[in-house]
Structures are given as structure tokens and as C-alpha cells.
Write an enzyme that holds these catalytic residues in place. Structure first.
Site, PDB file in Angstrom:
ATOM      1  N   GLU A   1       9.283  -4.093  10.347  1.00 32.82           N
ATOM      2  CA  GLU A   1       9.713  -2.824   9.755  1.00 32.82           C
ATOM      3  C   GLU A   1      10.294  -1.913  10.839  1.00 32.82           C
ATOM      4  OE1 GLU A   1       6.852  -0.860   7.221  1.00 32.82           O
ATOM      5  OE2 GLU A   1       8.093   0.937   7.045  1.00 32.82           O
TER       6      GLU A   1
ATOM      7  N   ASP B   1       0.846  -1.200   0.000  1.00 33.07           N
ATOM      8  CA  ASP B   1       0.000   0.000   0.000  1.00 33.07           C
ATOM      9  C   ASP B   1       0.885   1.256   0.000  1.00 33.07           C
ATOM     10  OD1 ASP B   1       0.828  -0.149   2.630  1.00 33.07           O
ATOM     11  OD2 ASP B   1      -1.173  -0.024   3.509  1.00 33.07           O
TER      12      ASP B   1
ATOM     13  N   GLU C   1      -1.333  -5.335   8.817  1.00 36.15           N
ATOM     14  CA  GLU C   1      -0.542  -4.726   9.896  1.00 36.15           C
ATOM     15  C   GLU C   1      -1.202  -4.979  11.242  1.00 36.15           C
ATOM     16  OE1 GLU C   1       0.157  -0.569   9.084  1.00 36.15           O
ATOM     17  OE2 GLU C   1       0.906  -0.982   7.071  1.00 36.15           O
TER      18      GLU C   1
HETATM   19  O1  KIV Z   1       3.593  -1.150   1.589  1.00 36.01           O
HETATM   20  C1  KIV Z   1       4.775  -1.520   1.555  1.00 36.01           C
HETATM   21  O2  KIV Z   1       5.493  -1.295   0.591  1.00 36.01           O
HETATM   22  C2  KIV Z   1       5.298  -2.217   2.718  1.00 36.01           C
HETATM   23  C3  KIV Z   1       6.784  -2.216   2.950  1.00 36.01           C
HETATM   24  C4  KIV Z   1       7.108  -2.526   4.345  1.00 36.01           C
HETATM   25  C5  KIV Z   1       7.534  -3.129   2.096  1.00 36.01           C
HETATM   26  O3  KIV Z   1       4.555  -2.771   3.477  1.00 36.01           O
END
Ligand code: KIV
Length: 277
Positions: free
Chosen positions: A193, A56, A126
């Protein structure tokens, strides 16, 4: 007259979750990048990237928005369809956008669209232990899930910015237990991350599933970058954990091959990409 992206040879064996399990067991690093369209997907796939994520992050690097929050499920389906057309070998993972997984049944409906219409082989969402119920609901129904912890960009307004996570002992403990809870709920992969190197290494060592890092140091099972950062395409401040692989190379294909080689041999990320320890 335009050129349609040519896929690499159809005889190549597709990457699967079994491939990742074998790579983790053998200590072979998994090379991942983001993709948002067919041409980049074909180029990165041909360079040997194992996993392509329709992130995203497209809200920022493609749509020019300030955050990933406004990205919709329709946006993700559209870009996923394009990326899927460019892939021969790589494993396609697609992000569940903001609030598309607010309840287990909502998540199931969103993930179904990403797989049936978008061609995703895995969805990424997430959140820590509070998402365990959603992860269990999806994985029990045969939907592979990557759980994204550490810095969660969809929470930017709650966090007050993009910051390294897990820096103090209590936060590090919470992250360790988030990873355990998500794996126990059935997550097939974990993405970390912006996490200190040693914490990320501990989580990867304890996990039975592959742990992919972005700004999480070298001691994880694989690396991912936003492709536009890796090519230094987006004007503006670059994340510290990224490296411009186009420097000193004259094609994007060469740069992508160099990224794959550097992930495999452990030379990326180096000390200069560390977000701390
Ligand atoms: O949206 C994204 O590009 C991600 C990164 C952590 C790779 O989630």
C-alpha cells in the site's frame, strides 16, 4: 418487501490460490476490491472481481470512525459472514483487526474464527519481518496469509498519518527484505500500500507469490481499491491512487466491470494515480 441479493450462477468455478499462481505465471492481472455486505459482494462477484477483501477499512467507510484501530474481531466476523453469503466465484480474504494477532497463538485463535465463523479463505495482517513468526505459525497450520506491507493503516498513530512508504533507499531496502522474509515464512500473497511504482514493481518481480497493489503503480500482479472510493461513495478527500469508475456509467455493475477490465488490460492505475517514483 426487500430483495435478497441474487448470487451469480453456481456453475462458475471458484477462484483459488492455484488460480492466482496461474495468473501470476501468465502475467494476467488479478482484480480485487473490498466488500462489507452481501449485496455489494454479489454485485462485485458478478462483475468478475477475482478477490474480495473484507477490509478493516470498514471501520472508516461503514462505521464512520477516524481510523481502523477500533475495529474488533467480532466486527470482522459479522461482515465476513454477510459478504460470504453474496459470493459465488471470488476468493474471500478477511483482515485481522488491530491487536488480534499480537502473538502466534492469539493470531491462530483469531484466524480460526475468521475462517470457521466468517468463511474466510485467507486472512490478511499488517507488518513486515516482525510478523514473520506469526505468518509461519499460521501457514504451517494450513491458514493462507496475505502480508500487508508499505503503508500499514493500523500503525497510523505511530506513523503520524497516512504517508507514502519506501521513499528513501534505506526504507526501500527494508521493504524489499520484509517482502522476502514474509514470503520465506510462508505468506501466500503480499499486499503493498502506498509504495513508489518502481519499488513495488521490483518487489513483485522478485516475489514467487502474487503481489497486489493499492497506490503501488501498474507493475504488480494485481490491484485492489476500497470499493467505496472506486464508486466515490464516501464524502471527503479521495486518495490520489483511486479512480471513480462510476463517472460516465449509469450503474454500479457497469462501473465494477469497467474496473475489472481496466485492471486486466493495465489501463488502471494510470500515471495520474501514481503516488511517486
Ligand atoms: O482494509 C482495507 O480495505 C485494506 C486496503 C488496503 C484494501 O487493507
Amino acid at each position: 418487501m426487500y430483495t435478497k441479493p441474487e448470487k451469480s450462477a453456481s456453475s462458475v468455478k471458484s477462484v483459488s490460490l492455484t488460480t492466482f499462481a496461474k495468473m501470476k505465471a501468465a502475467g494476467e492481472k488479478i482484480a480485487c476490491l473490498t466488500a462489507y455486505d452481501a449485496s455489494f459482494a454479489a454485485l462485485l462477484d458478478g462483475a468478475g472481481v477475482d478477490l474480495l477483501l473484507v477490509g478493516d477499512s470498514l471501520g472508516m467507510v461503514v462505521q464512520g470512525r477516524d481510523t481502523t484501530v477500533p475495529v474488533t474481531l467480532d466486527d470482522m466476523v459479522y461482515h465476513s459472514q454477510a459478504v460470504e453469503r453474496g459470493i459465488s466465484r471470488a476468493f474471500l480474504v478477511v483482515d485481522m483487526p488491530f491487536m488480534s494477532y499480537s502473538t502466534p497463538t492469539h493470531a491462530l485463535a483469531s484466524a480460526t474464527r475468521l475462517m470457521q465463523e466468517g468463511g474466510a479463505k485467507m486472512v490478511k495482517l499488517e507488518g513486515g519481518v516482525q510478523q514473520a513468526e506469526v505468518v509461519a505459525y499460521l501457514t504451517e497450520r494450513g491458514i493462507p496469509v496475505c502480508a500487508h506491507i508499505g503503508l500499514q493503516p493500523q500503525l497510523v498513530h505511530k506513523l503520524g498519518g497516512y504517508k507514502v512508504q519506501g521513499k528513501d533507499d534505506a526504507a526501500a531496502q527494508r521493504m524489499r527484505s520484509d517482502a522476502r522474509a514474509l514470503e520465506a515464512a510462508g505468506a501466500d500473497m503480499i499486499l503493498l500500500e502506498c509504495v513508489p511504482d518502481s519499488l513495488a514493481g521490483d518487489i513483485a518481480k522478485a516475489a514467487g507469490v502474487p503481489v497486489i497493489g493499492i497506490g503501488a503503480g501498474p507493475a504488480v500482479d494485481g490491484q485492489i481499491l476500497v470499493t467505496y472510493d472506486m464508486f466515490d461513495l464516501t464524502p471527503g478527500r479521495k486518495p490520489k491512487f483511486s479512480r471513480n469508475f462510476l463517472t460516465g456509467r449509469d450503474s454500479m455493475a457497469d462501473a465494477a466491470r469497467a474496473y475489472v477490465a481496466a485492471v486486466r488490460d493495465g489501463s488502471f492505475p494510470g500515471a495520474e494515480q501514481s503516488v511517486g517514483d
